[in-house]
Design an enzyme around this catalytic site. Structure first.
Site, mmCIF file in Angstrom:
data_model
loop_
_atom_site.group_PDB
_atom_site.id
_atom_site.type_symbol
_atom_site.label_atom_id
_atom_site.label_comp_id
_atom_site.label_asym_id
_atom_site.label_seq_id
_atom_site.Cartn_x
_atom_site.Cartn_y
_atom_site.Cartn_z
ATOM 1 N N GLY A 74 0.827 -1.195 0.000
ATOM 2 C CA GLY A 74 0.000 0.000 0.000
ATOM 3 C C GLY A 74 0.865 1.251 0.000
ATOM 4 O O GLY A 74 2.060 1.210 0.321
ATOM 5 N N CYS A 75 0.263 2.379 -0.356
ATOM 6 C CA CYS A 75 1.026 3.632 -0.452
ATOM 7 C C CYS A 75 1.482 4.116 0.925
ATOM 8 O O CYS A 75 2.653 4.482 1.101
ATOM 9 C CB CYS A 75 0.209 4.691 -1.175
ATOM 10 S SG CYS A 75 -1.454 4.949 -0.515
ATOM 11 N N TYR A 76 0.583 4.133 1.895
ATOM 12 C CA TYR A 76 0.983 4.557 3.236
ATOM 13 C C TYR A 76 2.088 3.662 3.816
ATOM 14 O O TYR A 76 3.088 4.177 4.344
ATOM 15 C CB TYR A 76 -0.210 4.561 4.184
ATOM 16 C CG TYR A 76 -1.137 5.739 4.076
ATOM 17 C CD1 TYR A 76 -0.669 7.049 4.164
ATOM 18 C CD2 TYR A 76 -2.512 5.559 3.918
ATOM 19 C CE1 TYR A 76 -1.536 8.136 4.088
ATOM 20 C CE2 TYR A 76 -3.383 6.634 3.840
ATOM 21 C CZ TYR A 76 -2.892 7.922 3.926
ATOM 22 O OH TYR A 76 -3.750 8.992 3.853
ATOM 23 N N THR A 130 4.355 1.990 2.325
ATOM 24 C CA THR A 130 5.633 2.211 1.645
ATOM 25 C C THR A 130 6.393 3.367 2.282
ATOM 26 O O THR A 130 7.560 3.229 2.672
ATOM 27 C CB THR A 130 5.403 2.474 0.142
ATOM 28 O OG1 THR A 130 4.883 1.295 -0.460
ATOM 29 C CG2 THR A 130 6.698 2.858 -0.548
ATOM 30 N N GLY A 131 5.749 4.524 2.402
ATOM 31 C CA GLY A 131 6.421 5.675 2.993
ATOM 32 C C GLY A 131 6.784 5.473 4.448
ATOM 33 O O GLY A 131 7.848 5.911 4.907
#
Length: 341
Positions: free
Chosen positions: A144-146, A148-149
């Site tokens: 997921g995008c969250y 990853t960061g």
């Protein structure tokens, strides 16, 4: 050339895959599917691709798609990829799934998404900076995008055994909510506002716990997301609290920099930023920019990361995974800067 297909190409991640793959020197996009748009040109929904692709959306079975492709990206909604992935694999394709269906162990997925997993398969969590086994995988669960960061921000310190607990605070552009409009994304509600949501119960938390827990079992993880009036980008602030006896290590700026440089020495898309990372510096790119600052006379160090949620947080990372699986340099087709300003 690598023949590639996209299952469910009408959303933002599908459009971003097509944008990024348009200049990939080793890829030929063979098909893009959408049942409701079958027969219509891809540029009807993705006008930025007009003149770039002459493809029409198609309605195909998994077997038909796999017969025409070496790699297939599944960009369908959560809970739907599992209806495609087994048939794609059985027909010989290698698959990068951009949904949540293959990121988590079955029991964790079912508890998190409150649904029965109908087709479990072995997969690799597709964060290449932490999982070199991506190279030999047949199925990737693209993160997921969250997560990853968040994971990339904290992983080096967690791996070094210095961390007791991390509290993540993330701010995301509205494109992370997908292409379908909602009350939250309605302009009068979004403009000049910052909206926290799923404040203590976001479904991406298990991914963060899973990956940081592999580096340091038992580590504490808390996460709160917000939507901001921007289209792209995620800025994550990680409040990292030291284990007993480790606070002094986090105060040594040069030592912390060495930890990050060593951990990411084979990770070309990770950059240590000069000052706080800026979304404009990564927007449109596959880079993750990271900076840190220790709080004096404290057990806390603050780590900030910036990514483009549609690129490193989704489609770019999926292509990075494909490159590695295909034996290519992971930078192929992705080595370009962000769009500042």
């Amino acid at each position: 050339m690598i023949d590639v297909g996209i299952i469910g190409g009408s959303g933002y991640t599908g459009g971003e895959l097509l944008r990024l793959l348009a200049n990939h020197p080793e890829v030929d996009v063979k098909l893009v599917t959408s049942r409701k748009l079958s027969g219509k040109p891809v540029s009807l929904v993705h006008p930025h691709l007009k003149g770039i692709y002459s493809l029409n959306f198609e309605a195909l079975s998994a077997k038909e798609a796999a017969e025409r492709c070496d790699f297939v990206f599944t960009g369908v909604p959560h809970g739907t990829a599992m209806d495609w992935v087994p048939d794609l694999l059985d027909a010989g394709a290698r698959v990068i799934d951009l949904s949540s269906d293959y990121r988590l162990p079955v029991e964790v997925f079912e508890r998190t998404y409150d649904m029965k997993h109908r087709a479990p398969r072995d997969s690799v969590f597709g964060l290449p900076e932490l999982h070199p086994e991506v190279v030999g995988a047949r199925l990737i669960g693209n993160p997921g995008c969250y997560p990853t960061g968040a994971i990339l921000a904290a992983a080096p310190l967690v791996h070094a055994g210095l961390v007791e607990r991390v509290v993540f605070d993330s701010k995301s552009g509205i494109s992370g909510a997908g292409i379908e409009p909602s009350a939250t994304s309605h302009y009068p509600n979004m403009s000049q506002n910052v909206i926290p949501y799923k404040i203590t119960s976001h479904r991406h938390v298990p991914e963060i716990k899973q990956e940081l827990g592999l580096l340091s079992p038992g580590i504490g993880v808390n996460f709160t997301p917000h939507v901001i009036p921007a289209v792209r980008g995620i800025l994550t602030t990680a409040h990292v609290f030291a284990k007993e006896g480790a606070a002094e290590s986090l105060q040594d700026k040069e030592a912390v920099a060495r930890i990050y440089s060593s951990f990411y020495k084979e990770a070309p898309f990770i950059r240590l930023a000069d000052g706080a990372p800026r979304l404009g510096a990564v927007r449109g790119s596959n880079f993750c920019d990271i900076s840190f600052e220790a709080e004096r006379e404290s057990d806390r160090i603050v780590v900030v990361s910036a990514i483009d949620n549609l690129v490193k947080g989704a489609s770019g990372q999926a292509i990075q995974n494909m490159n590695l699986m295909a034996g290519l340099d992971q930078r192929t087709g992705l080595w370009f800067p962000g769009m500042l300003p």
